[in-house]
Design an enzyme around this catalytic site. Structure first.
Site: not given
Length: 290
Positions: A45-47
């Site tokens: 979902s996020e990096t």
């Protein structure tokens, strides 16, 4: 170039039961295109990418990417990235960690939560909820479209408010936490809407009487059908609930139940800030070549 890397599980004291964030610790010299490509590759979902601060008041700068774009702020990446920064040798200049990101400076504090089984003092990280960039009631036509996409009846929805603080979240208060868990959304019909659900647990959960609310978050437009545990959404919901007197100054929200996760988000309103906290655990540590 080889760069230090960590994958951190956030919002659960049980490893791999929360929400993972990929953190590139040494991000100097990376282009926007390289960051976006790596975020697509991790498919989380996020990096995030840790960088030297541009503000003299910050300890580090953070850039946050989804598989489809960049966010000015997100909650579980904030806690997971602060955790990785500390583990990599970062030391805050003051009592609190100060993160610089798209919404400005975000304070992060370490909360004492009591001793572990060996008697060592345990802490968790918590960020100060940023101000809402958009608030107020959701228009009736938008609410009707989203309600239908979620398979809800109008009677299921107690209230609906914009709680955007980075992502453009709208939040629907449902009649109960169980009703939140039962929702089966039509992701295609949701389209680009970023939708959070919250519902009360009148008597807590089995063995966890302190759990007050159930939360879910959907953002199919960002390539995230359902986010396991969402810091920005919980922060926005907390600002709404505290503003309208719908929650106590301290409460716990469960998220991820419908996905087999056990996320726990700890909210504390100290009168000056609303703090959003949770456990953080490094699950993968090593290097990446970027």
């Amino acid at each position: 170039m080889t760069r230090r890397f960590a994958q951190v599980d956030v919002f659960s004291s049980i490893p791999v039961a929360g929400n993972p964030v990929a953190v590139v610790v040494d991000s100097d010299g990376l282009t926007d295109e390289q960051m976006a490509a790596f975020a697509r590759w991790t498919n989380l979902s996020e990096t995030t990418f840790l960088l030297p601060p541009e503000s003299s008041d910050a300890d580090y700068r953070l850039r946050i990417f989804t598989p489809t774009g960049e966010l000015p702020f997100a909650g579980h990446p904030t806690l997971g990235s602060a955790h990785a920064w500390l583990e990599s040798g970062g030391s805050p200049a003051g009592d609190r960690i100060i993160q610089e990101c798209g919404v400005g400076l975000v304070p992060i504090r370490r909360e004492q939560i009591g001793p572990d089984d060996a008697g060592a003092e345990r802490t968790r990280l918590a960020f100060a909820a940023p101000p809402l960039r958009r608030s107020g009631p959701v228009d009736a036509d938008v609410l009707a479209e989203v309600t239908a996409a979620l398979g809800l009846e109008p009677s299921d929805v107690v209230d609906a408010q914009w709680v955007a603080n980075g992502p453009d979240w709208m939040a629907l208060m449902l009649t109960s936490g169980q009703r939140v868990v039962e929702v089966e959304p039509d992701m295609a019909a949701l389209g680009t809407h970023e939708v959070g659900l919250v519902g009360p647990h009148a008597h807590g959960l089995p063995g966890e009487p302190e759990v007050d609310f159930e939360v879910r978050g959907f953002a199919p437009g960002f390539g995230i059908a359902e986010d396991p545990v969402t810091g920005s959404l919980n922060a926005g919901i907390a600002v709404w609930l505290r503003r309208d007197g719908l929650a106590a100054a301290s409460y716990v929200a469960a998220q991820g139940t419908a996905l087999g996760r056990s996320g726990r988000v700890h909210i504390t309103d100290d009168g000056a800030d609303i703090w959003v906290g949770g456990a953080t655990t490094t699950v993968i540590a090593g290097t990446v070549v970027l």
